[in-house]
Design an enzyme around this catalytic site. Structure first.
Site, mmCIF file in Angstrom:
data_model
loop_
_atom_site.group_PDB
_atom_site.id
_atom_site.type_symbol
_atom_site.label_atom_id
_atom_site.label_comp_id
_atom_site.label_asym_id
_atom_site.label_seq_id
_atom_site.Cartn_x
_atom_site.Cartn_y
_atom_site.Cartn_z
ATOM 1 N N HIS A 34 38.239 5.862 -24.087
ATOM 2 C CA HIS A 34 38.569 7.282 -23.881
ATOM 3 C C HIS A 34 38.066 8.084 -25.073
ATOM 4 O O HIS A 34 38.241 7.676 -26.214
ATOM 5 C CB HIS A 34 40.077 7.477 -23.753
ATOM 6 C CG HIS A 34 40.466 8.927 -23.651
ATOM 7 N ND1 HIS A 34 40.360 9.648 -22.489
ATOM 8 C CD2 HIS A 34 40.935 9.790 -24.595
ATOM 9 C CE1 HIS A 34 40.759 10.889 -22.694
ATOM 10 N NE2 HIS A 34 41.111 11.002 -23.981
ATOM 11 N N THR A 65 0.796 -1.232 0.000
ATOM 12 C CA THR A 65 0.000 0.000 0.000
ATOM 13 C C THR A 65 0.829 1.283 0.000
ATOM 14 O O THR A 65 0.267 2.377 0.051
ATOM 15 C CB THR A 65 -0.953 0.007 1.203
ATOM 16 O OG1 THR A 65 -0.230 -0.351 2.389
ATOM 17 C CG2 THR A 65 -2.069 -0.996 1.002
ATOM 18 N N GLY A 80 15.414 18.827 4.332
ATOM 19 C CA GLY A 80 16.629 18.844 3.523
ATOM 20 C C GLY A 80 17.071 17.456 3.099
ATOM 21 O O GLY A 80 18.270 17.176 2.997
#
Length: 457
Positions: free
Chosen positions: A445, A147, A185
């Protein structure tokens, strides 16, 4: 009234969230008669107001932010403006599309069957449980509770007398708040703080009694995240909780316990989550919720009442969509197979600010408190070639490894696309592989993934 044969099921799943829906289909495919009861909308928090629409809205905020930075890339973009109503409409539309897909799967299906209405236990039988689902009596041999949760509204004086936004309601607000005060926060608070700030609102976050955002994270992660948001103009107030809220005309005032006051036009409450277990009639079957209203379960998600299971937010522990989905796999394993899949797992998560925070495992503090001898490995994103080239150099990577075995105990990837990059560490953690596996690999890279390797090299 007793349930009829048409209202008897091998399994009734209460709640159509990320665990409940796939479980319903799986059990039905195994030959069980299955019903899923949902009182509101299918998809749970993720589809309806959480993951799906918030990430869509955050994507719009990212576009606006990038457009404002265009000059850094030698591109001239003038007059960047935000159509906030269109942003919300887009997010709501994506949410609706996802939800409609779930609805269509149940349309006309007899097994699994979708039952509309609030479900509440009414008692036990010799072979299971009776429940009321929207006024209809239903009997089930086994019941799965999925729920979900809702915003935990703090006991702040006057809060009940003013309108405020929450994780559940933000999508209904199509007007941009002029000055927004956010209580909390944590993960939701910070994501929404940056979103509204990039949309054009003035934003102040009331952290609470402490001074640290993301209080569960290591100090350096918390400090870096706060600094990143402050650089974008988000304000923070810490050290004291909100004690009173008052509205006068078009302005509201939030008074902190130490007497400080912050004013705004709108309020967003993001002070944690509470499980939706208080209206299930658990007492009718002798099932008692634990601390905070969560339902205690074992590693296979069994409650103390045989035949009743709990999954997702209501079972306590990590409250994420991906853990809820893994709960489905735990339940499917326990209910139809050998039960080998359990909640003994690596649980990653992310904070979808920009840069994102991808996290898994222990923090440094937790590892040391557990008595582990650790090696802390760190890499600054400003030193990564690809990040430098694309102008996304904020943040860092921190890896906590066992100093003896090189096993990865935890990691924090605070970086652009950090929620994606962290999965390399997650996979190594699941495999029990040492950092040398990553260190000795060859990565392309220039890529962001090179930074993941550089952190352990």
């Amino acid at each position: 009234m007793a349930a009829s044969a048409d209202n008897y099921y091998d399994a009734l799943i209460v709640g159509g969230g990320q665990a409940g829906i796939p479980l319903a289909y799986t059990l039905a495919a195994e030959g069980w008669s299955v019903a899923l009861a949902e009182r509101e909308q299918l998809g749970g928090s993720c589809v309806n107001f959480g993951c799906t629409p918030t990430k869509a809205a955050i994507a719009s905020a990212k576009v606006a932010h990038t457009a404002r930075r265009a000059g850094e890339f030698g591109v001239r973009v003038s007059g960047v403006s935000v159509d906030f109503a269109a942003v919300i409409e887009r997010a709501a539309g994506i949410s609706a599309t996802s939800r409609e897909g779930l609805e269509s799967g149940f349309a006309g299906a007899d097994n699994p069957r979708l039952l509309r209405g609030h479900a509440r236990f009414t008692g036990k039988t010799d072979d299971g449980f009776t429940l009321d689902v929207g006024g209809t009596s239903v009997e089930a041999r086994q019941v799965v509770i999925d729920t979900g949760s809702r915003t935990n509204v703090p006991p702040v004086e006057g809060l009940g007398e003013v309108e405020y936004l929450t994780a559940e309601s933000w999508l209904s607000r199509t007007e941009l708040p002029e000055r927004l005060v956010i209580l909390g926060g944590g993960y939701i608070g910070l994501e929404m703080a940056q979103f509204y700030r990039r949309m054009g609102s003035e934003v102040t976050v009331v952290i609470g009694s402490g001074d640290r955002v993301l209080a569960r994270e290591d100090d350096e992660v918390s400090e870096a995240m706060r600094a990143i948001l402050e650089d974008e103009g988000v304000g923070f107030l810490g050290g004291s909780r909100a004690e009173r809220v008052e509205r006068s005309g078009g302005e509201l005032a939030v008074t902190l316990g130490d007497g400080r006051e912050v004013r705004g036009t709108d309020l967003f409450v993001a002070t944690g989550r509470s499980p939706n277990t208080d209206e299930l009639g658990l007492e009718k079957i002798g099932l008692e919720a634990g601390k905070g209203g969560y339902i205690p379960v074992d590693e296979r998600l069994r409650t103390e009442v045989e035949g009743v299971w709990a999954a997702g937010d209501v079972r306590g522990g990590p409250m994420f969509t991906h853990t809820a989905y893994d709960d489905f796999r735990v339940l499917a394993s326990a209910m139809t197979s050998d039960g080998s899949h359990t909640t003994d797992r690596v649980v990653p998560y992310a904070v979808y600010t920009d840069p994102e925070l991808g996290r898994a495992g222990m923090t440094e503090r937790e590892a040391r408190e557990a008595g582990r001898e650790v090696e802390v490995l760190r890499f600054e994103m400003k030193n990564d070639g690809k990040s430098f080239e694309i102008g996304e150099t904020k943040g860092f990577i921190k890896v906590i490894a066992d100093a003896r075995t090189e096993e990865i105990l935890g990691c924090a990837v605070l970086a652009s696309e950090g929620a994606e990059l962290v999965h390399i560490y997650i996979d190594l953690m699941n495999a029990g592989a040492p950092t040398s596996v990553l260190r000795d690999a060859v990565h392309i890279h220039p890529t962001r993934a090179e930074a993941i390797q550089s952190a352990v090299s």
